[in-house]
Design an enzyme around this catalytic site. Structure first.
Site, short mmCIF file in Angstrom:
data_model
loop_
_atom_site.label_atom_id
_atom_site.label_comp_id
_atom_site.label_asym_id
_atom_site.label_seq_id
_atom_site.Cartn_x
_atom_site.Cartn_y
_atom_site.Cartn_z
CE LYS A 40 -13.47 -5.42 41.03
NZ LYS A 40 -14.60 -4.64 41.37
NE ARG A 141 -19.57 -0.84 45.32
CZ ARG A 141 -18.95 -1.53 44.34
NH1 ARG A 141 -19.00 -2.91 44.79
NH2 ARG A 141 -18.75 -1.22 43.22
CG HIS A 170 -20.55 -0.20 39.87
ND1 HIS A 170 -19.94 -0.80 38.64
CD2 HIS A 170 -20.70 -1.07 40.61
CE1 HIS A 170 -19.87 -2.07 39.04
NE2 HIS A 170 -20.16 -2.34 40.07
NE ARG A 224 -16.36 1.25 36.56
CZ ARG A 224 -17.48 1.95 36.31
NH1 ARG A 224 -17.53 3.19 35.75
NH2 ARG A 224 -18.59 1.29 36.87
CE1 TYR A 269 -8.53 -34.75 59.62
CE2 TYR A 269 -8.67 -33.56 57.42
CZ TYR A 269 -8.11 -33.88 58.67
OH TYR A 269 -6.71 -33.42 58.84
CB CYS A 315 -8.28 -32.51 53.87
SG CYS A 315 -8.49 -34.17 54.05
CG ASP A 317 -2.89 -28.76 53.38
OD1 ASP A 317 -3.18 -27.59 53.20
OD2 ASP A 317 -2.99 -29.37 54.42
C1 LIG Z 1 -15.12 -4.61 39.93
C2 LIG Z 1 -15.83 -3.21 39.29
C3 LIG Z 1 -16.09 -3.48 37.96
C4 LIG Z 1 -15.72 -4.60 37.09
O1 LIG Z 1 -16.76 -5.36 37.09
P1 LIG Z 1 -16.92 -6.70 36.12
O2 LIG Z 1 -18.29 -7.19 36.40
O3 LIG Z 1 -16.07 -7.65 36.50
O4 LIG Z 1 -16.76 -6.31 34.88
C5 LIG Z 1 -16.37 -2.10 37.30
N1 LIG Z 1 -16.67 -1.12 38.10
C6 LIG Z 1 -16.51 -1.06 39.47
C7 LIG Z 1 -16.83 0.27 40.21
C8 LIG Z 1 -16.12 -2.15 40.07
O5 LIG Z 1 -16.26 -2.23 41.35
#
Ligand SMILES: *Cc1c(COP(=O)(O)O)cnc(C)c1O
Length: 374
Positions: A40, A141, A170, A224, A269, A315, A317
């Site tokens: 992602k 979530r 998760h 994941r 600045y 700044c 850039d």
């Molecule tokens: C982003 C995400 C992950 C990956 O998590 P990491 O800590 O980067 O390994 C896994 N599962 C879900 C649901 C996520 O949103």
């Protein structure tokens, strides 16, 4: 945003380090495990397509996770036909696009499934939508918290408009030394799993931190894997990875301007910095619009293995650094990465910014070109 090619500043992505991180972590997982690399947010800032191309032919890659349907479509456009799971909730009206592209969606409640069925019947969609049910075991979530609702969802998924492909949760605290909350989530996860008599093909719970530190407490046969693939410690500094992670992402530039600042002259600045003595100053062509935040003012960069302090404010850039001596325009500057024996990591910048390495990586803006090393 324009990816600027004709400038001396770039993100350098080390694909060999990415593969090293993938393979060393896979070697620690139970035999037969599969990794679902999380790509992602442009593969955590490293570039979606090159990262996916580097990993997709690894035999243990079971597919990829993205946050948004558009990211999944980008994978299909790049010719990736493996499992592609959208981890966020997709508004129902866009779900037929996922069904047609064979992209798997996360669903977190019964109402979504019912709304989709109505839409699918009305639009005479024949391709079944692949669904992973998200279970909220304490992340708070998205996902099912109630076993009865989960049961109802599973029953709805028997409809031919659906393919019940996965079930996942998760963890909120897998990166923390205190595993009490983690254990409570595992118990809830097991209770919710027990409700589903016929398990779908993919039952997955582990992110990077779970695979690194909790493989004894929960199944890690599908991981994941996000941040640890990119070589960063998911816990920042709280826990130590049990295997070697190599940083994947570097931020490099070259000095565009060098001058001797006279004692009493000011920089940037607000004129917040005034030279206490004559000194050499270099200008670095990177700024907060590149994702190098203004609050890094007061930090440092590396030149020829030496730490050079940032002078005055960053700044949009550009910013200025103190040089040890007169150096030629074009001298290499490392903002994230190694220079000689010195190193600045994404975690170092995160500490200074009061955030996490994830935000540093994903904040690197599209204006910075990405260069790939094999
Ligand atoms: C982003 C995400 C992950 C990956 O998590 P990491 O800590 O980067 O390994 C896994 N599962 C879900 C649901 C996520 O949103």
């Amino acid at each position: 945003m324009i990816s600027a090619q004709l400038r001396d500043a770039k993100v350098v992505v080390d694909l060999a380090a990415l593969k090293h991180n993938f393979r060393t972590q896979l070697a620690q997982l139970p035999a037969g495990s599969q990794i679902l690399p999380v790509v992602k947010a442009n593969a955590y800032g490293n570039g979606l397509v090159p990262v996916v191309n580097a990993l997709k032919d690894e035999p243990a890659v079971g597919g990829f996770c993205v946050a948004l349907l558009d990211e999944g479509l980008a994978l299909r456009a790049a010719g990736v036909n493996q499992l592609t799971l959208v981890l966020g909730i997709t508004p129902v009206q866009y779900a037929p696009v996922a069904a047609r592209a064979g992209i798997s969606l996360t669903v977190g409640d019964v109402a979504w499934l019912k709304a989709y069925l109505q839409l699918a019947q009305a639009s005479q969609l024949t391709t079944p939508l692949k669904v992973h049910l998200g279970i909220d075991t304490g992340m708070g979530r998205i996902g099912f918290t109630d076993p009865a609702a989960l049961q109802e969802a599973v029953a709805l998924l028997a409809d031919p408009h659906f393919e019940f492909e996965g079930l996942f949760t998760h963890f909120a605290t897998a990166d923390s030394a205190d595993d009490q909350y983690f254990k409570a989530q595992v118990a809830k996860w097991q209770a919710m799993l027990a409700v589903v008599k016929e398990k779908p093909r993919y039952v997955h719970a582990a992110n990077s931190a779970t695979a690194l530190w909790h493989s004894d407490q929960v199944a890690v046969n599908y991981v994941r894997m996000g941040i640890s693939l990119y070589g960063c410690n998911p816990s920042g500094r709280e826990l130590t990875p049990t295997w070697s992670l190599q940083p994947v992402t570097a931020l490099e530039a070259r000095l565009t301007f060098v001058k001797q600042l006279k004692k009493g002259a000011s920089v940037s600045y607000g004129a917040t910095y005034t030279a206490p003595t004559d000194e050499w100053v270099g200008t670095v062509p990177v700024g907060y619009a590149d994702g190098y935040p203004r609050s890094l003012s007061g930090g440092s960069v590396l030149i020829n293995g030496q730490r050079c302090p940032i002078l005055g404010r960053i700044c949009m850039d550009q910013f200025m650094v103190r040089l040890p001596q007169a150096l030629p325009v074009g001298t290499k500057v490392v903002l994230i990465g190694k220079s000689g024996d010195a190193e600045i990591t994404a975690t170092d910048l995160a500490d200074r910014l009061g955030t996490i390495n994830y935000e540093v990586l994903t904040g690197l803006s599209d204006r910075l070109a990405r260069e790939y090393r094999e």
